[in-house]
Write a protein that holds these residues in place. Structure first.
Motif, PDB file in Angstrom:
ATOM      1  N   THR A 185      23.866  34.214 -30.329  1.00 50.79           N
ATOM      2  CA  THR A 185      25.212  34.457 -29.798  1.00 50.79           C
ATOM      3  C   THR A 185      25.151  35.293 -28.530  1.00 50.79           C
ATOM      4  O   THR A 185      25.821  34.998 -27.531  1.00 50.79           O
ATOM      5  CB  THR A 185      26.078  35.170 -30.851  1.00 50.79           C
ATOM      6  OG1 THR A 185      26.208  34.332 -32.006  1.00 50.79           O
ATOM      7  CG2 THR A 185      27.464  35.484 -30.303  1.00 50.79           C
ATOM      8  N   ILE A 186      24.327  36.335 -28.547  1.00 53.29           N
ATOM      9  CA  ILE A 186      24.171  37.197 -27.378  1.00 53.29           C
ATOM     10  C   ILE A 186      23.599  36.400 -26.207  1.00 53.29           C
ATOM     11  O   ILE A 186      24.069  36.514 -25.064  1.00 53.29           O
ATOM     12  CB  ILE A 186      23.249  38.381 -27.733  1.00 53.29           C
ATOM     13  CG1 ILE A 186      23.956  39.343 -28.694  1.00 53.29           C
ATOM     14  CG2 ILE A 186      22.804  39.117 -26.470  1.00 53.29           C
ATOM     15  CD1 ILE A 186      23.018  40.354 -29.313  1.00 53.29           C
ATOM     16  N   ASN A 187      22.592  35.614 -26.486  1.00 51.46           N
ATOM     17  CA  ASN A 187      21.978  34.778 -25.448  1.00 51.46           C
ATOM     18  C   ASN A 187      23.010  33.843 -24.817  1.00 51.46           C
ATOM     19  O   ASN A 187      23.087  33.706 -23.588  1.00 51.46           O
ATOM     20  CB  ASN A 187      20.828  33.996 -26.064  1.00 51.46           C
ATOM     21  CG  ASN A 187      20.351  32.842 -25.216  1.00 51.46           C
ATOM     22  OD1 ASN A 187      20.664  31.686 -25.494  1.00 51.46           O
ATOM     23  ND2 ASN A 187      19.593  33.130 -24.171  1.00 51.46           N
ATOM     24  N   ARG A 188      23.828  33.218 -25.662  1.00 51.10           N
ATOM     25  CA  ARG A 188      24.804  32.246 -25.178  1.00 51.10           C
ATOM     26  C   ARG A 188      25.989  32.915 -24.473  1.00 51.10           C
ATOM     27  O   ARG A 188      26.361  32.534 -23.361  1.00 51.10           O
ATOM     28  CB  ARG A 188      25.311  31.418 -26.354  1.00 51.10           C
ATOM     29  CG  ARG A 188      26.320  30.327 -25.961  1.00 51.10           C
ATOM     30  CD  ARG A 188      26.873  29.628 -27.175  1.00 51.10           C
ATOM     31  NE  ARG A 188      27.641  30.551 -28.007  1.00 51.10           N
ATOM     32  CZ  ARG A 188      27.339  30.846 -29.264  1.00 51.10           C
ATOM     33  NH1 ARG A 188      26.265  30.323 -29.846  1.00 51.10           N
ATOM     34  NH2 ARG A 188      28.093  31.684 -29.952  1.00 51.10           N
ATOM     35  N   ASP A 189      26.563  33.931 -25.097  1.00 50.46           N
ATOM     36  CA  ASP A 189      27.799  34.510 -24.590  1.00 50.46           C
ATOM     37  C   ASP A 189      27.582  35.475 -23.431  1.00 50.46           C
ATOM     38  O   ASP A 189      28.441  35.601 -22.550  1.00 50.46           O
ATOM     39  CB  ASP A 189      28.545  35.237 -25.718  1.00 50.46           C
ATOM     40  CG  ASP A 189      29.041  34.282 -26.790  1.00 50.46           C
ATOM     41  OD1 ASP A 189      28.934  33.051 -26.586  1.00 50.46           O
ATOM     42  OD2 ASP A 189      29.530  34.750 -27.839  1.00 50.46           O
ATOM     43  N   LEU A 190      26.448  36.180 -23.424  1.00 53.76           N
ATOM     44  CA  LEU A 190      26.187  37.152 -22.364  1.00 53.76           C
ATOM     45  C   LEU A 190      25.222  36.625 -21.307  1.00 53.76           C
ATOM     46  O   LEU A 190      24.995  37.288 -20.292  1.00 53.76           O
ATOM     47  CB  LEU A 190      25.627  38.449 -22.957  1.00 53.76           C
ATOM     48  CG  LEU A 190      26.508  39.164 -23.996  1.00 53.76           C
ATOM     49  CD1 LEU A 190      25.847  40.476 -24.432  1.00 53.76           C
ATOM     50  CD2 LEU A 190      27.909  39.423 -23.451  1.00 53.76           C
ATOM     51  N   LEU A 192      22.011  36.319 -21.542  1.00 56.12           N
ATOM     52  CA  LEU A 192      20.789  37.117 -21.505  1.00 56.12           C
ATOM     53  C   LEU A 192      19.542  36.247 -21.668  1.00 56.12           C
ATOM     54  O   LEU A 192      19.548  35.258 -22.398  1.00 56.12           O
ATOM     55  CB  LEU A 192      20.790  38.152 -22.620  1.00 56.12           C
ATOM     56  CG  LEU A 192      21.729  39.352 -22.485  1.00 56.12           C
ATOM     57  CD1 LEU A 192      21.544  40.274 -23.667  1.00 56.12           C
ATOM     58  CD2 LEU A 192      21.479  40.096 -21.199  1.00 56.12           C
ATOM     59  N   THR A 193      18.489  36.655 -21.010  1.00 62.01           N
ATOM     60  CA  THR A 193      17.165  36.107 -21.268  1.00 62.01           C
ATOM     61  C   THR A 193      16.543  36.959 -22.362  1.00 62.01           C
ATOM     62  O   THR A 193      16.525  38.188 -22.259  1.00 62.01           O
ATOM     63  CB  THR A 193      16.296  36.160 -20.001  1.00 62.01           C
ATOM     64  OG1 THR A 193      16.936  35.406 -18.973  1.00 62.01           O
ATOM     65  CG2 THR A 193      14.907  35.608 -20.267  1.00 62.01           C
ATOM     66  N   VAL A 194      16.054  36.321 -23.425  1.00 64.16           N
ATOM     67  CA  VAL A 194      15.528  37.050 -24.575  1.00 64.16           C
ATOM     68  C   VAL A 194      14.040  36.727 -24.740  1.00 64.16           C
ATOM     69  O   VAL A 194      13.658  35.557 -24.836  1.00 64.16           O
ATOM     70  CB  VAL A 194      16.285  36.687 -25.873  1.00 64.16           C
ATOM     71  CG1 VAL A 194      15.713  37.465 -27.060  1.00 64.16           C
ATOM     72  CG2 VAL A 194      17.784  36.954 -25.722  1.00 64.16           C
TER      73      VAL A 194
END
Length: 331
Positions: A185-190, A192-194
């Motif tokens: 969710t963080i990767n998609r919504d923000l 971010l590269t993880v």
């Protein structure tokens, strides 16, 4: 987004010298969830700690978001690290501070004023599903909730890169799934590269777009999962679809067929048996959703040796399937 070029790192000297990273080169595309997988002692934690220079490499280049970190002085490096969040395995929360206070602490150390700290902490706690726990202390939280606080703290300064150091290894399977869903969710919504390290292939299967295999401080293979699946001899692909050992099967050719994308739901085996009049034995199968695509591997036993099955195997390969002869009469 993240680029490591010829990075080496060792500890100790002389007879006690241990090489943790040996000429590692790795590129993590912007917006990816990239997993580095390997056994204990492979160098995974050292690798991820070099990305934000918690461990300074002996040699090599480390670029994050276009900036060469190894060339920065202490002050500039502190500023650059604000763009790189990190989630640790053991949470590292301050027991004397509330959940809100732990998240605010990440902003306090970089000089954000009190009002903005409170606003941002409340915002990010809502994102990770802990808004109602803002006044609780770490001792009052479950392991999964503590890790969510750690993730919120890592996100507080609005980083563009998120590093995860075995963030789910201390959690039970259900909690692990919820944390991995949060990473996605963080990767998609923000956006971010993880970059995450793990010794669990289930983590890679669940959320990663790309992966690398690290062994004895060296990258043995890496790439996008959808491409690795169709790469002959890929160890990562083999571990994504474990089918176990091959037993003794006299007079039988054993093949592994890898399916991915549009061919995953075709009646390949039934068609093979019909078109070539073969009594096919299904010896094993594994189906997964990898990087959003259904993929799998099926192990078949074909009567006779490889030569007598050459036409059937060629037919399968002509359909765009990866076919590997792995044992039996062809071994």
């Amino acid at each position: 987004m993240i680029s490591l070029t010829s990075v080496s790192k060792s500890f100790g000297s002389g007879a006690r010298r241990t090489v943790a990273l040996d000429n590692v080169s790795l590129d993590v595309p912007e917006g990816d969830i990239f997993g580095v997988v390997g056994q204990s002692g492979a160098g995974k934690s050292t690798l991820i700690r070099t990305v934000n220079l918690l461990e300074r490499p002996d040699s090599g280049s480390i670029r994050v978001d276009g900036q060469e970190l190894t060339a920065l002085g202490d002050n500039d490096l502190r500023v650059a690290r604000q763009g790189i969040g990190m989630v640790f395995q053991h949470f590292n929360l301050l027991s004397s501070r509330t959940v809100q206070g732990n998240v605010e602490f990440a902003l306090e150390v970089i000089g954000v004023d009190s009002r903005e700290r409170k606003r941002r902490a409340a915002e990010i706690l809502d994102l990770v599903g802990l808004g109602a726990k803002a006044s609780s202390f770490p001792s009052q939280l479950s392991g999964g909730q503590k890790q969510r606080v750690g993730i919120a703290r890592a996100l507080a300064a609005r980083p563009r890169v998120l590093l995860s150091d075995e963030a789910t290894s201390a959690l039970d399977p259900e909690t692990t799934r919820s944390i991995l869903e949060l990473f996605r969710t963080i990767n998609r919504d923000l956006g971010l590269t993880v970059l995450l390290i793990t010794h669990e292939m289930d983590v890679v299967k669940t959320i990663c777009d790309s992966a690398a295999l690290l062994e004895a401080g060296q990258i043995k293979e890496n790439g996008r999962l959808v491409e690795l699946i169709s790469t002959p001899g890929s160890r990562l692909a083999r571990d994504l679809f474990p089918l176990g050992a091959i037993g003794e099967l006299p007079g039988t050719t054993v093949i592994d067929i890898t399916f991915s994308g549009g061919n995953a739901d075709r009646p390949v085996i039934a068609q093979l048996a019909r078109d070539h009049a073969i009594d096919v034995s299904i010896l094993g199968a594994a189906i997964e959703t990898i990087a959003g695509n259904q993929a799998g591997r099926t192990r078949l036993g074909l009567p006779g040796d490889a030569r007598s099955n050459a036409a059937a195997i060629a037919d399968l390969r002509a359909q765009g399937l990866l076919v590997e002869i792995v044992g039996g009469a062809a071994a």
